[in-house]
Motif scaffolding. Structure first.
Motif, PDB file in Angstrom:
ATOM      1  N   GLU A 137      35.303  33.534  40.845  1.00 40.73           N
ATOM      2  CA  GLU A 137      36.206  34.277  41.738  1.00 40.73           C
ATOM      3  C   GLU A 137      35.576  35.522  42.355  1.00 40.73           C
ATOM      4  O   GLU A 137      35.669  35.753  43.557  1.00 40.73           O
ATOM      5  CB  GLU A 137      37.475  34.671  40.969  1.00 40.73           C
ATOM      6  CG  GLU A 137      38.514  33.573  41.007  1.00 40.73           C
ATOM      7  CD  GLU A 137      39.639  33.777  40.009  1.00 40.73           C
ATOM      8  OE1 GLU A 137      39.733  34.858  39.398  1.00 40.73           O
ATOM      9  OE2 GLU A 137      40.422  32.834  39.835  1.00 40.73           O
ATOM     10  N   GLY A 159      45.900  38.210  35.379  1.00 40.06           N
ATOM     11  CA  GLY A 159      45.472  37.767  34.058  1.00 40.06           C
ATOM     12  C   GLY A 159      44.083  38.230  33.666  1.00 40.06           C
ATOM     13  O   GLY A 159      43.810  38.463  32.489  1.00 40.06           O
ATOM     14  N   GLY A 183      46.187  43.223  35.577  1.00 38.83           N
ATOM     15  CA  GLY A 183      47.534  43.656  35.959  1.00 38.83           C
ATOM     16  C   GLY A 183      48.591  43.460  34.877  1.00 38.83           C
ATOM     17  O   GLY A 183      49.371  44.366  34.593  1.00 38.83           O
ATOM     18  N   GLU A 213      53.683  49.322  40.916  1.00 34.70           N
ATOM     19  CA  GLU A 213      53.254  49.063  42.288  1.00 34.70           C
ATOM     20  C   GLU A 213      53.661  50.191  43.231  1.00 34.70           C
ATOM     21  O   GLU A 213      53.004  50.434  44.235  1.00 34.70           O
ATOM     22  CB  GLU A 213      53.778  47.697  42.758  1.00 34.70           C
ATOM     23  CG  GLU A 213      53.117  46.569  41.959  1.00 34.70           C
ATOM     24  CD  GLU A 213      53.560  45.160  42.344  1.00 34.70           C
ATOM     25  OE1 GLU A 213      54.364  45.019  43.277  1.00 34.70           O
ATOM     26  OE2 GLU A 213      53.094  44.209  41.692  1.00 34.70           O
TER      27      GLU A 213
HETATM   28  N1  ATP Z   1      50.793  47.395  45.249  1.00 35.08           N
HETATM   29  C1  ATP Z   1      50.372  47.091  44.038  1.00 35.08           C
HETATM   30  N2  ATP Z   1      50.125  48.070  43.143  1.00 35.08           N
HETATM   31  C2  ATP Z   1      49.729  47.769  41.907  1.00 35.08           C
HETATM   32  N3  ATP Z   1      49.497  46.540  41.458  1.00 35.08           N
HETATM   33  C3  ATP Z   1      49.717  45.529  42.317  1.00 35.08           C
HETATM   34  C4  ATP Z   1      50.162  45.744  43.636  1.00 35.08           C
HETATM   35  N4  ATP Z   1      50.301  44.536  44.239  1.00 35.08           N
HETATM   36  C5  ATP Z   1      49.953  43.623  43.319  1.00 35.08           C
HETATM   37  N5  ATP Z   1      49.606  44.208  42.162  1.00 35.08           N
HETATM   38  C6  ATP Z   1      49.235  43.580  40.904  1.00 35.08           C
HETATM   39  O1  ATP Z   1      48.162  42.704  41.107  1.00 35.08           O
HETATM   40  C7  ATP Z   1      48.243  41.641  40.166  1.00 35.08           C
HETATM   41  C8  ATP Z   1      48.111  40.343  40.904  1.00 35.08           C
HETATM   42  O2  ATP Z   1      46.892  40.310  41.543  1.00 35.08           O
HETATM   43  P1  ATP Z   1      46.278  38.944  42.076  1.00 35.08           P
HETATM   44  O3  ATP Z   1      47.244  38.277  42.958  1.00 35.08           O
HETATM   45  O4  ATP Z   1      44.912  39.219  42.572  1.00 35.08           O
HETATM   46  O5  ATP Z   1      46.194  38.190  40.676  1.00 35.08           O
HETATM   47  P2  ATP Z   1      45.950  36.657  40.402  1.00 35.08           P
HETATM   48  O6  ATP Z   1      44.857  36.190  41.271  1.00 35.08           O
HETATM   49  O7  ATP Z   1      47.233  35.941  40.476  1.00 35.08           O
HETATM   50  O8  ATP Z   1      45.491  36.733  38.881  1.00 35.08           O
HETATM   51  P3  ATP Z   1      44.129  36.247  38.212  1.00 35.08           P
HETATM   52  O9  ATP Z   1      43.051  36.464  39.196  1.00 35.08           O
HETATM   53  O10 ATP Z   1      44.010  37.103  37.001  1.00 35.08           O
HETATM   54  O11 ATP Z   1      44.346  34.814  37.878  1.00 35.08           O
HETATM   55  C9  ATP Z   1      49.587  41.760  39.489  1.00 35.08           C
HETATM   56  O12 ATP Z   1      49.424  42.326  38.200  1.00 35.08           O
HETATM   57  C10 ATP Z   1      50.348  42.711  40.390  1.00 35.08           C
HETATM   58  O13 ATP Z   1      51.318  43.487  39.693  1.00 35.08           O
END
Ligand code: ATP
Ligand code: MG
Lengths: 340, 108
Positions: A137, A159, A183, A213
């Motif tokens: 990734e 995660g 997160g 957030e």
């Molecule tokens: N504005 C924001 N402020 C803080 N955290 C945020 C914000 N927007 C999204 N997040 C956090 O980012 C995380 C999700 O990020 P992302 O979509 O990159 O993860 P993912 O790709 O689904 O997870 P992984 O890569 O671990 O499998 C969540 O924990 C979410 O709460």
């Protein structure tokens, strides 16, 4: 004549995104909600709902989040839910797909995902596409940004946090680190910290995430952060400035330690360049002040400079798409992955 | 400026010389000569200082230009270099996927 489509997929613990060579993109929450009973089935006219729709109607559904720590959970329900989500992603962006058309896909996985986890992803994805490429990734993020040299990618997801050191060559295993501090971990830390300070307030996962957030990392310079919470249903205002500051640093600290590990084991001539070119991606890069929090906790290791990417949501799938598009045909030919 | 002092001194010495030959050397002449000598020394030291500053400035400019020149050279090599990097990436990616294919066969 059959067409060939390329797609980049970022299958994430909380959100999944897809980007195509035809210029389409789509994102959804990585979950499936199965109807709890006949009433729900009647109401929705289907057995299950996907993504945001499932989240919105969760009270009538059994919602499955099939990924944990960036990989598909090892149970039949999770495997089936993942299949439905991938199918949904492809259907959304390739409505013109005809039988006989070729779909070449690249999909991102955490660098340190186990062989077993990768195999599960391949087994689920392969029947849905014609060619498949597995990509780390954070490396995909670097590729999306054309940052091939002297930088350190930090992809903070829900995660996992994936780190990748870029030095002008293909990022090998020793260039990458996967942490489970991301997160979801921050949500848990924040949840516990709020309850420790205000034991009787009522919290849910959604409330905690919203607070995170909205406010993010709070530096010493900021004043109080007043948030409305309830205690036995009675709303009141609570100051969460110190709780937010402390919790965000709890996330920044292991990330800084991992940055230091990747910097410290690198050629000393280029250590400073790496340290000063930290690129934060993933949903976690949208956490307000995360760059400052990481810089602050890096001070103990000699300092550094961090910046956040512009397109946190699609960066990963843009990178996997670009890799997909750049792969020469003769490479793809070797990459016919037999059903594992 | 220095040249004007030198001319002044030259003229003065010529006049003074004629006075010496005529045997009339006054204390005021010595005094005047002394002053001019002092002025000349002062101006020479000022010029030396100025020259030193200029030299340092020149060196700084040269040092600044050096990385620019290096950067220019690498910029000229950039396009093929980036292509090379990309193809190394894609090769690495192919290799890692072929290895994954092999390894996956080994586990149930
Ligand atoms: N504005 C924001 N402020 C803080 N955290 C945020 C914000 N927007 C999204 N997040 C956090 O980012 C995380 C999700 O990020 P992302 O979509 O990159 O993860 P993912 O790709 O689904 O997870 P992984 O890569 O671990 O499998 C969540 O924990 C979410 O709460
Ligand atoms: Mg992710």
């Amino acid at each position: 004549m059959p067409a060939t489509f390329q797609v980049g997929i970022d299958l994430g613990t909380s959100r999944s995104t897809i980007t195509t060579s035809t210029g389409r993109r789509f994102t959804t929450a990585t979950c499936v909600g199965y109807c709890k009973d006949v009433i729900a089935r009647k109401r929705f006219g289907r057995d299950y709902l996907l993504g945001e729709e499932a989240v919105a109607n969760r009270l009538a559904l059994n919602v499955v989040w099939p990924l944990a720590e960036g990989v598909v959970c090892e149970d039949d329900a999770a495997v089936e839910a993942t299949r439905l989500i991938l199918q949904h992603l492809l259907a959304q962006v390739l409505p013109e797909r005809q039988p006989g058309d070729q779909v070449y896909a690249a999909i991102g996985v955490p660098a340190q995902a186990s062989l077993r986890s990768k195999k599960i992803i391949v087994q689920i994805t392969q029947p849905l596409v014609d060619k498949l490429l597995i990509v780390s990734e954070a490396f995909a993020v670097a590729y999306a940004l054309d940052r091939f040299d002297e930088c350190l990618i930090v992809d903070i997801g829900a995660g996992t946090t994936d780190l990748c050191r870029m030095h002008g060559a293909f990022a090998e295993e020793e260039d990458q680190v996967t942490l489970t501090e991301a997160g979801n971990y921050l949500d848990q830390i924040l949840h516990d910290a709020i309850l420790q300070k205000y034991p009787d307030v009522q919290l849910s996962a959604g409330i905690v995430r919203t607070i995170k957030e909205r406010h993010g990392y709070i530096s010493d310079m900021t004043g109080p952060v007043i948030v409305q919470l309830t205690r036995q249903g009675i709303p009141a205002e609570y100051d969460l400035a110190d709780v937010l500051q402390h919790s965000c640093l709890q996330l920044a600290l292991p990330i800084s330690r991992a940055i230091q590990t990747l910097v410290g084991s690198f050629d000393p001539d280029f250590q400073a360049a790496l340290r000063h070119n930290i690129i934060i991606a993933g949903g976690g890069s949208r956490l307000q002040g995360i760059d400052k929090a990481i810089e602050k906790s890096l001070a103990a290791y000699g300092g550094g400079r961090a910046t956040c990417v512009d397109d946190a949501e699609f960066c990963g799938s843009i990178g996997t798409l670009k890799l997909c598009a750049d792969m020469p045909d003769e490479y793809w030919e070797q990459l016919y992955i037999e059903a594992p | 400026m220095l040249s004007s002092v030198i001319i002044a001194k030259g003229l003065f010495l010529a006049t003074a010389g004629s006075w010496v030959t005529s045997g009339i050397l006054l204390a005021s002449v010595y005094k005047r000569l002394n002053t001019l000598n002092k002025q000349q020394a002062q101006q020479i030291s000022q010029l030396q200082q100025h020259q030193k500053t200029l030299r340092a400035h020149l060196e700084a400019l040269r040092q600044q230009a050096e990385p620019l020149m290096i950067r220019e050279v690498s910029a000229m090599q950039q396009i093929p270099a980036e292509k090379g990097t990309k193809s190394a990436f894609l090769q690495g990616l192919l290799k890692s996927n072929l290895k994954l294919q092999q390894d996956m066969k080994l586990i149930s």
